[in-house]
Design an enzyme around this catalytic site. Structure first.
Site, short mmCIF file in Angstrom:
data_model
loop_
_atom_site.label_atom_id
_atom_site.label_comp_id
_atom_site.label_asym_id
_atom_site.label_seq_id
_atom_site.Cartn_x
_atom_site.Cartn_y
_atom_site.Cartn_z
N GLY A 11 0.84 -1.20 0.00
CA GLY A 11 0.00 0.00 0.00
C GLY A 11 0.87 1.24 0.00
CB CYS A 73 3.94 -8.58 -6.20
SG CYS A 73 4.64 -9.81 -7.30
CG ASP A 127 -1.85 -0.18 8.32
OD1 ASP A 127 -2.62 0.73 7.95
OD2 ASP A 127 -1.76 -1.26 7.73
N GLY A 170 -6.02 1.05 9.04
CA GLY A 170 -5.06 0.55 10.03
C GLY A 170 -5.00 -0.96 10.14
CB ALA A 186 -12.76 12.15 18.15
NE ARG A 243 -26.89 12.61 7.73
CZ ARG A 243 -28.11 12.44 8.22
NH1 ARG A 243 -28.35 11.45 9.07
NH2 ARG A 243 -29.10 13.24 7.87
O1 F6P Z 1 -1.73 -1.30 5.02
C1 F6P Z 1 -2.16 -0.06 4.58
C2 F6P Z 1 -3.63 -0.06 4.29
O2 F6P Z 1 -4.01 1.24 3.88
C3 F6P Z 1 -4.53 -0.54 5.42
O3 F6P Z 1 -4.74 0.42 6.41
C4 F6P Z 1 -5.77 -0.93 4.67
O4 F6P Z 1 -6.52 -1.90 5.36
C5 F6P Z 1 -5.22 -1.51 3.39
O5 F6P Z 1 -3.91 -0.94 3.23
C6 F6P Z 1 -6.03 -1.21 2.15
O6 F6P Z 1 -5.45 -1.89 1.10
P1 F6P Z 1 -5.72 -1.60 -0.45
O7 F6P Z 1 -5.02 -0.34 -0.80
O8 F6P Z 1 -5.14 -2.78 -1.13
O9 F6P Z 1 -7.20 -1.45 -0.59
#
Ligand code: F6P
Length: 320
Positions: A11, A73, A127, A170, A186, A243
């Site tokens: 990611g 990958c 994360d 996360g 919050a 919401r």
């Molecule tokens: O690991 C980073 C992350 O953004 C996570 O927080 C999330 O669950 C995941 O990647 C989302 O993955 P993708 O970009 O493959 O949808």
């Protein structure tokens, strides 16, 4: 070493471009050629690469995402994929590799290291679940994105006496939700690391309305549940209008903060220096303000980085 390569994997996150820039420019300053591999390990398998110059990394520092692009990958997890990736590196004359990414990417880097190619990892994932580093690249920018979103939501929530349930990313880690709760003011954070009591949350929401509070924000880490489910349950229990906002990939983009830019520069330079010194098979990490090395073997075999229990306690104490 005469030639090294760099790739971004898994990611994406803000600060990856700044880290690639640091690797390229530090490498060139230390008289080594630097190859940029496109699309992460997939690009290594498919031989998508280019020689980097100082100009290749001009004007990328301030941009989110990764200009080298990234991929998750699956082929790298197979023996054939790993062999092809390693053979391709050797075929390109690459003597050392810098991998910028999260836990899966560092696992891939360790596997390549075990095949005899020197590797250094740079932890990059919003994360903040990678062990042996206080902060991964991209976390600070993601937190700033979440806090900016909550600030905006509070404006509109206050105008309508509403509660908002906001879902953060996360994976299994609640770091983003809990730190964003403290930083945005919050009221509640629901995280996978701690049990939560929805009855108590509803009781607190009722009290807040009785006290004339105009808004309530509930942050839900994706690992703790779906924001929509939580909102539905709150509505069923107390009938309040809520919401739902799923922040999703919005959190991952945007121009990196100064913290992430500086971290990227320090990680990038340390990665190149240590690769050239022969300190490889390691991950660079931020430990109490210093950049330290940890064996990749230790990183990939460790549990995810735990949340400091002080953080949820602080969030609870200040959100009344
Ligand atoms: O690991 C980073 C992350 O953004 C996570 O927080 C999330 O669950 C995941 O990647 C989302 O993955 P993708 O970009 O493959 O949808």
């Amino acid at each position: 070493m005469k030639r090294i390569a760099v790739l971004t994997s898994g990611g994406d996150c803000s600060g990856m471009n700044a880290a690639v820039r640091a690797v390229v420019r530090a490498g060139l300053a230390m008289q080594v050629d630097v190859i940029g591999i496109y699309k992460g390990y997939q690009g290594l398998i498919d031989r998508l690469y280019e020689n980097m110059t100082t100009k290749s990394v001009s004007n990328v520092l301030q941009r989110g995402g990764t200009f080298l692009q990234s991929a998750r990958c699956l082929e790298m997890k197979t023996e054939a994929g790993l062999r092809l990736a390693t053979d391709n590196l050797k075929g390109m004359g690459v003597e050392g590799l810098i991998v910028i990414g999260g836990d899966g990417s560092l696992n891939g880097g360790y596997a390549i290291h075990q095949q005899g190619v020197p590797v250094i990892g740079i932890p990059a994932s919003i994360d903040n679940d990678i062990p042996f580093t206080d902060m991964s690249l991209g976390v600070d920018t993601a937190l700033n994105n979440i806090v900016a979103a909550v600030d905006n939501l509070k404006d509109t929530a206050s105008s309508h006496d509403r509660a908002f349930v906001v879902e953060t990313m996360g994976r299994g880690c609640g770091y983003l939700a809990v730190v964003a709760t403290i930083a945005s003011g919050a009221e509640f954070s629901l995280i996978p690391e701690e049990p939560y009591d929805l009855e108590q949350i509803c009781e607190d929401l009722r009290r807040r309305y009785r006290e004339g509070r105009s808004n309530s924000i509930i942050l839900v880490a994706e690992g703790a549940g779906k924001a929509q489910d939580i909102a539905d349950q709150i509505k069923d229990k107390i009938g309040f209008e809520t919401r739902v906002i799923v922040l999703g990939h919005y959190q991952r983009g945007g121009s990196p903060t100064v913290f992430d830019r500086l971290l990227a520069a320090r990680f990038g330079q340390a990665a190149v220096e240590n690769l050239l010194k022969g300190n490889h098979g390691k991950m660079v990490g931020l430990q109490s303000a210093d950049i330290k090395l940890t064996d990749l073997e230790k990183v990939v075999n460790a549990e995810s980085r735990p949340i400091d229990p002080m953080l949820p306690q602080l969030a609870n104490r200040l959100s009344v």
